[in-house]
Enzyme design. Sequence first.
Site, mmCIF file in Angstrom:
data_model
loop_
_atom_site.group_PDB
_atom_site.id
_atom_site.type_symbol
_atom_site.label_atom_id
_atom_site.label_comp_id
_atom_site.label_asym_id
_atom_site.label_seq_id
_atom_site.Cartn_x
_atom_site.Cartn_y
_atom_site.Cartn_z
ATOM 1 N N GLN A 41 26.629 -52.585 56.209
ATOM 2 C CA GLN A 41 27.927 -53.168 56.563
ATOM 3 C C GLN A 41 28.808 -52.154 57.309
ATOM 4 O O GLN A 41 28.302 -51.287 57.987
ATOM 5 C CB GLN A 41 28.636 -53.716 55.308
ATOM 6 C CG GLN A 41 28.008 -54.962 54.728
ATOM 7 C CD GLN A 41 27.024 -54.681 53.613
ATOM 8 O OE1 GLN A 41 27.079 -53.667 52.938
ATOM 9 N NE2 GLN A 41 26.090 -55.589 53.409
ATOM 10 N N ASP A 45 27.286 -54.701 61.581
ATOM 11 C CA ASP A 45 26.559 -55.189 62.765
ATOM 12 C C ASP A 45 26.872 -54.370 64.011
ATOM 13 O O ASP A 45 26.785 -54.869 65.131
ATOM 14 C CB ASP A 45 26.865 -56.678 63.035
ATOM 15 C CG ASP A 45 26.663 -57.544 61.813
ATOM 16 O OD1 ASP A 45 25.603 -57.419 61.187
ATOM 17 O OD2 ASP A 45 27.562 -58.345 61.477
ATOM 18 N N LYS A 95 23.876 -49.818 63.704
ATOM 19 C CA LYS A 95 23.560 -48.588 62.955
ATOM 20 C C LYS A 95 22.064 -48.340 62.885
ATOM 21 O O LYS A 95 21.622 -47.185 62.888
ATOM 22 C CB LYS A 95 24.139 -48.688 61.536
ATOM 23 C CG LYS A 95 25.648 -48.741 61.485
ATOM 24 C CD LYS A 95 26.174 -48.766 60.067
ATOM 25 C CE LYS A 95 25.796 -50.032 59.327
ATOM 26 N NZ LYS A 95 26.340 -51.264 59.936
ATOM 27 N N GLY A 117 21.008 -56.282 57.482
ATOM 28 C CA GLY A 117 19.811 -56.201 58.298
ATOM 29 C C GLY A 117 19.971 -55.174 59.394
ATOM 30 O O GLY A 117 20.893 -55.278 60.199
ATOM 31 N N HIS A 118 19.125 -54.150 59.427
ATOM 32 C CA HIS A 118 19.148 -53.152 60.485
ATOM 33 C C HIS A 118 18.000 -53.437 61.451
ATOM 34 O O HIS A 118 16.838 -53.475 61.044
ATOM 35 C CB HIS A 118 19.011 -51.742 59.903
ATOM 36 C CG HIS A 118 20.261 -51.285 59.210
ATOM 37 N ND1 HIS A 118 20.341 -50.095 58.521
ATOM 38 C CD2 HIS A 118 21.478 -51.862 59.099
ATOM 39 C CE1 HIS A 118 21.562 -49.959 58.020
ATOM 40 N NE2 HIS A 118 22.254 -51.021 58.353
#
Length: 443
Positions: A224, A13, A16, A40-41
């Site tokens: 991650q 988080d 990225k 989730g990006h």
Amino acid sequence: MANIAVVGAQWGDEGKGKIVDLLTEGVDVVARYQGGHNAGHTVVINNEKFILHVIPSGILHKDKTCIIGNGVVIDPKSLIEEIKGLKQRGIHVGKNLFVSENAHVIMPYHVALESISEQAKGAKKIGTTKRGIGPAYVDKMSRTGVRVVDLLDGKVLKEKIKANLLEVNYLLENRYKAKKINPEKLYSEYMKYASYLAPFITNTVALINKLIDRGNKVLFEGAQGTLLDVDHGTYPYVTSSSASVGGVCTGLGVAPSKIDEVLGVVKAYTTRVGGGPFTTELKDNLGELLRERGGEYGATTGRPRRCGWLDIVGLKHSARINGFTGIALTKLDVLDELEKIKVCVEYKYEDPYKKCECSKQGRPCRFTDMPQSHRVLEQCKPVYNELDGWNKSTAGIKKLRDLPKQARAYIDYIEDMLNLKVDIISTGQRRNEVIVLRNPVKK
């Protein structure tokens, strides 16, 4: 040529997605090397938010090749929904996306087993997203997993489903008192997924190496962060894959010599989701302020993230493992309202068993290297240095000289403590809210 790996330096988080999106303009290929759809990006373009789960962030750019590598575990239903969702929003997804035939497939029984197992742990639960990621990796390592290539061979798929459900259904019915899974229904469902995904499936190891050999620039994208790495993170409170730079080699079939730069993405403070030790966690109003100002809620699950001060001990651990060549510092603007900012520079530990030399001498242990025992880590207390805040808005600033003096001092302090240069500073969610001091792609 600069092939660059973008790696989370904390517990994920870190932002990225935005950094990958920024650097994608200078590359030809974006390749995801590990993890699953529990990640989730988030990328914001012209006030429009995109949340990507398995598909590389490069899909939001035209004329970029996107690869989902063999190190990723794929839920076919989720992937198809992601593809369709992007198409509905006008994003082209077709011959620009490739899925590894050697990637492993998440099955409904993985989701069922993880959900039941996590619930059974009670207070000792890890805090997984219950999406079947861990059990899919377990099957991969035990050599019973279903691979994407198996979806293309109905006979192999049927045999694997039948064999795996013999054990799984026994566990579900007899140990967990849960409903069994029908093998024929499961087979029929996954054959439909196979029909949709078939055009995307290929030998991505051969593909990516051919592209590199032709001179294409590649950005390696992970999920991650390093402190969740199954080998080098805060085990057992980790993910089930190699989230550090080593995952690039195993998760894509790329030699280490083909990685030119490793950019560590560092949030200006620290967050963590789920269980596990978190030495600098703030369980007060200040932690809540960081959560609200930073929008610290999971992009995939919506779960609130635990928030705390920047942890140099953990970052030094990440820098050592990954060999960072530079840092992208994100969410600097979240700290704008603070009068004082603390940074953890070492851990203090009182050994209850009095076994170490420090405790025998009547003083606490001091760690500048992250302890590997989670029991020890859980009992560590932070030792802080305090810096002046800037109490001015940095949101949207695009030039270093326009940052407040104290904000620049905070950046300098991080560079000095890690002996690394900050290449990129993110000052907001939007794509253009960024200060680029050095673009690692343009080596």
